[in-house]
Design an enzyme around this catalytic site. Sequence first.
Site, PDB file in Angstrom:
ATOM      1  N   VAL A 107     -43.936 -32.353  12.232  1.00 50.58           N
ATOM      2  CA  VAL A 107     -42.854 -32.055  11.294  1.00 50.58           C
ATOM      3  C   VAL A 107     -42.520 -33.348  10.567  1.00 50.58           C
ATOM      4  CG1 VAL A 107     -40.503 -31.194  11.005  1.00 50.58           C
ATOM      5  CG2 VAL A 107     -41.956 -30.265  12.826  1.00 50.58           C
ATOM      6  N   CYS A 108     -42.456 -33.278   9.243  1.00 48.35           N
ATOM      7  CA  CYS A 108     -42.055 -34.420   8.431  1.00 48.35           C
ATOM      8  C   CYS A 108     -42.938 -35.635   8.734  1.00 48.35           C
ATOM      9  CB  CYS A 108     -40.575 -34.696   8.648  1.00 48.35           C
ATOM     10  SG  CYS A 108     -39.805 -35.776   7.434  1.00 48.35           S
ATOM     11  N   THR A 109     -42.328 -36.779   9.003  1.00 47.49           N
ATOM     12  CA  THR A 109     -43.102 -38.004   9.218  1.00 47.49           C
ATOM     13  C   THR A 109     -43.744 -38.063  10.597  1.00 47.49           C
ATOM     14  OG1 THR A 109     -41.071 -39.158   9.870  1.00 47.49           O
ATOM     15  CG2 THR A 109     -41.767 -39.353   7.572  1.00 47.49           C
ATOM     16  N   THR A 127     -46.653 -33.992   4.414  1.00 49.45           N
ATOM     17  CA  THR A 127     -45.505 -34.612   5.052  1.00 49.45           C
ATOM     18  C   THR A 127     -44.368 -34.558   4.038  1.00 49.45           C
ATOM     19  OG1 THR A 127     -44.718 -36.570   6.256  1.00 49.45           O
ATOM     20  CG2 THR A 127     -46.047 -36.965   4.290  1.00 49.45           C
ATOM     21  N   SER A 159     -46.199 -30.261   8.438  1.00 51.71           N
ATOM     22  CA  SER A 159     -45.176 -29.689   7.564  1.00 51.71           C
ATOM     23  C   SER A 159     -44.360 -30.791   6.908  1.00 51.71           C
ATOM     24  CB  SER A 159     -44.240 -28.761   8.352  1.00 51.71           C
ATOM     25  OG  SER A 159     -43.431 -29.489   9.251  1.00 51.71           O
TER      26      SER A 159
END
Length: 330
Positions: A107-109, A127, A159
């Site tokens: 998720v994200c970074t 990202t 994501s």
Amino acid sequence: MEQRTVLVVLYNGVQSLDVTGPVEVFTGASAYIGAPEPAYRIRTASLDGAPVRTSSGLTLVPDSSLAEAPVPHTLLAPGGNGSRSPDPRLIDWLRINAPRAQRLVSVCTGAALLAAAGLLDGRRVTTHWAYSDQLARDHPAVDVDPDPIFVRDGHVATSAGVTAGIDLTLALVEEDLGREAALTVARHLVVFLRRPGNQSQFSAQLAAQTARREPLREVQQWITEHPDGDLCVESLAARARLSPRHFARAFQTETGMAPGKYVERIRVEHARRLLEDTSDGIAEVSRACGYGTPEAMRRAFIKTLGAAPAEYRRRFHAPPTDPAAPALHG
């Protein structure tokens, strides 16, 4: 029914919502199924098993250390400020142990953690848009796409930020347990129903800046509220009391997006919501969104979302809520 273990990696500086969002989705899916054993066994672990402090100051207490954690079906690496300068021991643990999982998720970074462990080489990933350039620079063997809200590449799923992690987790639940389970979880958590992964990280309103001048801001709002109206440049320019040429130039300068592109995105977003949330026919939806014909809407959907309206509805339309389904209470 197979029980899948989900291991969430914790570290200091993790983003709390990157952890709790997916955990709530997986837990909700277990509650919906109502089987003797939960569909998912959620475990959290930090390097030494010690509590971690999130980027917002909350403290999360893990179930165990990473060394004691079971081999998971799904390993989830959340993002957060701490992913930018991670403990080398965490990267080493991921490099050695993550390949044993059947599914890798970030998720994200959190993608930066997987990339640093060499787990994303040769794969297409995403990202948070603000960190995509850095991820691409730091890891040239990784194919970084900054636009989608999530990307699936084999057994690896990545994501964008925060809420995109929920969208991805809903997609994973649908893959594991079926469409009805994912839809029910989405409804009970009151989140947007299963945004497709190829949807842009930006809505039209987010992708475009808010204009500084009031007439242009009013035009932006009017477009949003009247997708079925006359939204040609000449009509919008008249509403802003500017010449068409001056209006088009000013709109582009102040919002970063041409008027026609902004209108196109607003109409697609409105059509998507109608297809998801209503039973209106395709022709009726196309009229309500300002498309001259259903064919014009079909072309716009394929261009923007990669799917025709009928296919989009088949995949993402929410059926009536089953009153017998167990509720998830907040």
